[in-house]
Structures are given as structure tokens and as C-alpha cells.
Design an enzyme around this catalytic site. Structure first.
Site, PDB file in Angstrom:
ATOM      1  N   GLU A   1       9.484  -4.861  10.785  1.00  0.00           N
ATOM      2  CA  GLU A   1       9.900  -3.545  10.309  1.00  0.00           C
ATOM      3  C   GLU A   1      10.358  -2.658  11.452  1.00  0.00           C
ATOM      4  O   GLU A   1       9.668  -2.509  12.467  1.00  0.00           O
ATOM      5  CB  GLU A   1       8.759  -2.858   9.549  1.00  0.00           C
ATOM      6  CG  GLU A   1       9.141  -1.490   9.014  1.00  0.00           C
ATOM      7  CD  GLU A   1       8.125  -0.904   8.056  1.00  0.00           C
ATOM      8  OE1 GLU A   1       8.337   0.243   7.609  1.00  0.00           O
ATOM      9  OE2 GLU A   1       7.117  -1.584   7.744  1.00  0.00           O
TER      10      GLU A   1
ATOM     11  N   GLU B   1      -1.300  -6.175   8.806  1.00  0.00           N
ATOM     12  CA  GLU B   1      -0.470  -5.566   9.837  1.00  0.00           C
ATOM     13  C   GLU B   1      -1.039  -5.841  11.218  1.00  0.00           C
ATOM     14  O   GLU B   1      -2.260  -5.810  11.414  1.00  0.00           O
ATOM     15  CB  GLU B   1      -0.358  -4.061   9.611  1.00  0.00           C
ATOM     16  CG  GLU B   1       0.375  -3.690   8.331  1.00  0.00           C
ATOM     17  CD  GLU B   1       0.566  -2.187   8.190  1.00  0.00           C
ATOM     18  OE1 GLU B   1       0.219  -1.449   9.147  1.00  0.00           O
ATOM     19  OE2 GLU B   1       1.064  -1.756   7.132  1.00  0.00           O
TER      20      GLU B   1
ATOM     21  N   ASP C   1       0.832  -1.205   0.000  1.00  0.00           N
ATOM     22  CA  ASP C   1       0.000   0.000   0.000  1.00  0.00           C
ATOM     23  C   ASP C   1       0.867   1.255   0.000  1.00  0.00           C
ATOM     24  O   ASP C   1       0.358   2.369  -0.108  1.00  0.00           O
ATOM     25  CB  ASP C   1      -0.998  -0.004   1.153  1.00  0.00           C
ATOM     26  CG  ASP C   1      -0.360  -0.168   2.522  1.00  0.00           C
ATOM     27  OD1 ASP C   1       0.891  -0.136   2.614  1.00  0.00           O
ATOM     28  OD2 ASP C   1      -1.108  -0.340   3.509  1.00  0.00           O
TER      29      ASP C   1
ATOM     30  N   ASP D   1      -0.641  -6.204  -0.022  1.00  0.00           N
ATOM     31  CA  ASP D   1      -1.123  -5.595   1.217  1.00  0.00           C
ATOM     32  C   ASP D   1      -2.644  -5.485   1.190  1.00  0.00           C
ATOM     33  O   ASP D   1      -3.218  -5.069   0.176  1.00  0.00           O
ATOM     34  CB  ASP D   1      -0.547  -4.184   1.382  1.00  0.00           C
ATOM     35  CG  ASP D   1       0.766  -4.164   2.134  1.00  0.00           C
ATOM     36  OD1 ASP D   1       1.044  -5.115   2.889  1.00  0.00           O
ATOM     37  OD2 ASP D   1       1.518  -3.187   1.964  1.00  0.00           O
TER      38      ASP D   1
ATOM     39  N   LYS E   1      -1.083  -9.645   2.880  1.00  0.00           N
ATOM     40  CA  LYS E   1      -0.343  -9.251   4.080  1.00  0.00           C
ATOM     41  C   LYS E   1      -1.216  -8.358   4.946  1.00  0.00           C
ATOM     42  O   LYS E   1      -1.836  -7.418   4.451  1.00  0.00           O
ATOM     43  CB  LYS E   1       0.960  -8.533   3.719  1.00  0.00           C
ATOM     44  CG  LYS E   1       1.785  -8.125   4.948  1.00  0.00           C
ATOM     45  CD  LYS E   1       3.193  -7.716   4.570  1.00  0.00           C
ATOM     46  CE  LYS E   1       3.242  -6.355   3.926  1.00  0.00           C
ATOM     47  NZ  LYS E   1       2.870  -5.273   4.899  1.00  0.00           N
TER      48      LYS E   1
END
Length: 307
Positions: free
Chosen positions: A199, A132, A61, A100, A130
Site C-alpha cells: 500500500e 499488517e 477494518d 483483517d 490479513k
């Protein structure tokens, strides 16, 4: 970690000598070969990344910032992701393409996650999605995996929650926070994630988390102890100058090269040296004479040029 049997050398099965990598290939790479992952947002960049031997391609994204010029990733829509994912899939033959899931397409509950995840997976042709975070989204991860949609997790600095985190800051620098990150990583593994992005995590923490997981970790600003690395293509090629994270190594200055090329082109156009004879097409002399005679017969005169 040894350097033999990379995923990209998996036995080909297609008639053209390559086959797409699968989640099984990615899992098997842990402890055997570090995984190279890069972003791509269109057909051309996917062709380049895939052809150069990357194991995974992320349609992130981050396209909201890199491709669309927005200030963050939060406004990227599912339709926009689908548009870019389809182009990337068309340009990829071997690498595993991961997409994403945009902000608020899965946080609102299992049903929304399934509907949006299924649409992204089915309509674009990507091979995984994916998400988060952990905690509140673990039920969504389990539901997607149970539905047959592979999921890659993402912990540490999660850009979709950057406002909540107080900006782009390293995560896990305190012992309690590092332990919480480890617990979240275990939870995502148990929920069925086939791999995990870490990350902006201190390198020693990322290394210890990696050593205690059965699934591969892919780091970005998390040190060399992860099972693989990912960067934004436009960052590492020097095409996007708005941000310059410490963890980015710039492998080329394509923006500079492109700018010089465009300036040279504009100069040659204005001075009349482009196009040259080798860039143009001719016409048979007899046909051209007939064309000119027809123009003269019609009385068509050349338009006077400006001073």
C-alpha cells in the site's frame, strides 16, 4: 504478464457450477493473471462483488470508517469483524474472503494471535486473515500458518500504524526504506504468507519487489506492476466522500444516484403519487362492503384530517 487462465475460470467442482477459490489458486495466478480484489462489509455488497467476478474479497477494518463513521480503523473490535465477516461469507460463493485482524488482536504475542486468528477464521468462515507489518509479527505469522490459517501480509502504508508513520504517507521513497520493505516482503514470504498487499509504495519499487517474490502482490496505490489490485468498494463506487486518495479511480457516483433517488421518493410521498395503483393490493368488493358495514355497525367514524 499474460492474460490467460484467470483464477475465476478455475474448473468448477460444486453442484452449482462454482467453487470457492483457494490460496493455491491465488498463488498460481502469479505471472498468469492479475488478481482483482475489493472490500465488502455485508451480504449485499458481497453478492455484488462476488457476482461481478472479483477473485478476492477483503473484509477490511476500514469498515470502522466506511460503515461505522469512525475517524480511523483502530477501534474496530474482533466481535465487529466477526459480525461483518459472517455476512460477507454468506453472500460469497466463489471469491476468496480475507479478513483483517483488528488492531491489538495479534501484536501482543503469538498466543493472542492464535486465539484471535482461530476465532476469526473458525467462527466467520473466512478463508484467510490479513496482518499488517513484519519484524515483530513474524512469529505470529508463522504460528498462524503452522496452525492451518492462511495469512496475507500487508506492507508499505499500514493504517493500524498510521500515527507512528506520521500520517497517510507514501512509504519506501528512500533507497534504505525501499530495501527494508523488500527485506520485510521476503521475510513474510518465508514465514508462509500466500500473498502480500503493498500500500502506497512507489510504483517502481513495488514492481521490483513483485518481480523478486514467489507469492503474488496486491497493490493499492502501488502501481500496475503488482500481481493484482485492491480498492475499497465504497471509494471506487463514490459512496464514501470523507477521503479521496489519489490512487482511487471512481468508477461510479452511486452516492449521487442514491441521493437523487431518495429525493425523488420523498417528493412523490409528499405529493401523493407514491404508492401508485401498481404498488398496492386490492380486496374483493363484497369483502370490502362487509368490512365497511361492520365498521358502521360499531359506530367507528373517520378521524378528521388536519387543515
Amino acid at each position: 504478464m499474460s492474460t490467460h487462465t484467470p483464477p475465476s475460470s478455475a474448473t468448477p467442482t460444486s453442484g452449482q457450477g462454482v467453487r470457492p477459490l483457494t490460496t493455491a489458486d491465488i498463488r498460481k495466478a502469479k505471472g498468469r493473471q492479475r488478481l482483482a480484489m475489493l472490500t465488502a462489509y455485508d451480504y449485499t455488497s458481497a453478492r455484488i462483488v462476488d457476482g461481478a467476478g472479483a477473485d478476492l474479497i477483503l473484509v477490511g477494518d476500514s469498515l470502522g470508517m466506511v460503515m461505522l463513521g469512525r475517524e480511523d480503523t483502530l477501534s474496530v473490535t474482533l466481535d465487529e469483524m466477526l459480525h461483518h465477516c459472517r455476512a460477507v461469507v454468506r453472500g460469497t460463493r466463489h471469491a476468496m474472503v480475507v479478513a483483517d485482524m483488528p488492531f491489538m488482536t495479534y501484536e501482543t504475542g503469538v498466543r493472542d494471535a492464535l486465539l484471535n486468528g482461530a476465532r476469526l477464521f473458525r467462527e466467520s468462515g473466512v478463508r484467510a486473515v490479513k496482518l499488517e507489518g513484519a519484524g515483530p509479527v513474524l512469529p505470529q505469522v508463522r504460528a498462524l500458518v503452522d496452525a492451518g490459517i492462511p495469512v496475507m501480509g500487508h506492507l508499505g502504508l499500514t493504517p493500524q500504524r498510521v500515527a507512528e508513520m506520521g500520517g497517510f504517507k507514501v512509504q519506501g521513497r528512500q533507497a534504505e526504506a525501499a530495501l527494508r520493505l523488500f527485506d520485510d516482503a521476503l521475510a513474510l514470504q518465508e514465514a508462509g504468507c500466500f500473498s502480500l498487499v503493498l500500500e502506497c509504495v512507489p510504483a517502481p519499487v513495488a514492481e521490483q519487489v513483485t518481480a523478486r517474490l514467489h507469492i503474488p502482490t496486491i497493490g493499492i496505490g502501488a502501481g500496475a506492476g503488482c500481481d493484482g489490485q485492491v480498492l475499497v468498494l465504497h471509494d471506487m463506487l463514490g459512496l464514501y466522500g470523507e477521503l479521496s486518495p489519489r490512487f482511487v479511480k471512481r468508477y461510479a457516483d452511486l452516492a449521487g444516484m442514491a441521493g437523487e433517488a431518495v429525493a425523488r421518493y420523498a417528493h412523490e410521498v409528499r405529493e401523493g403519487s407514491f404508492p401508485a395503483a401498481e404498488h398496492t393490493f386490492g380486496i374483493d368488493d363484497g369483502q370490502f362492503e362487509a368490512f365497511m358495514a361492520a365498521l358502521d355497525k360499531r359506530g367507528c367514524r373517520q378521524t378528521p384530517t388536519g387543515e
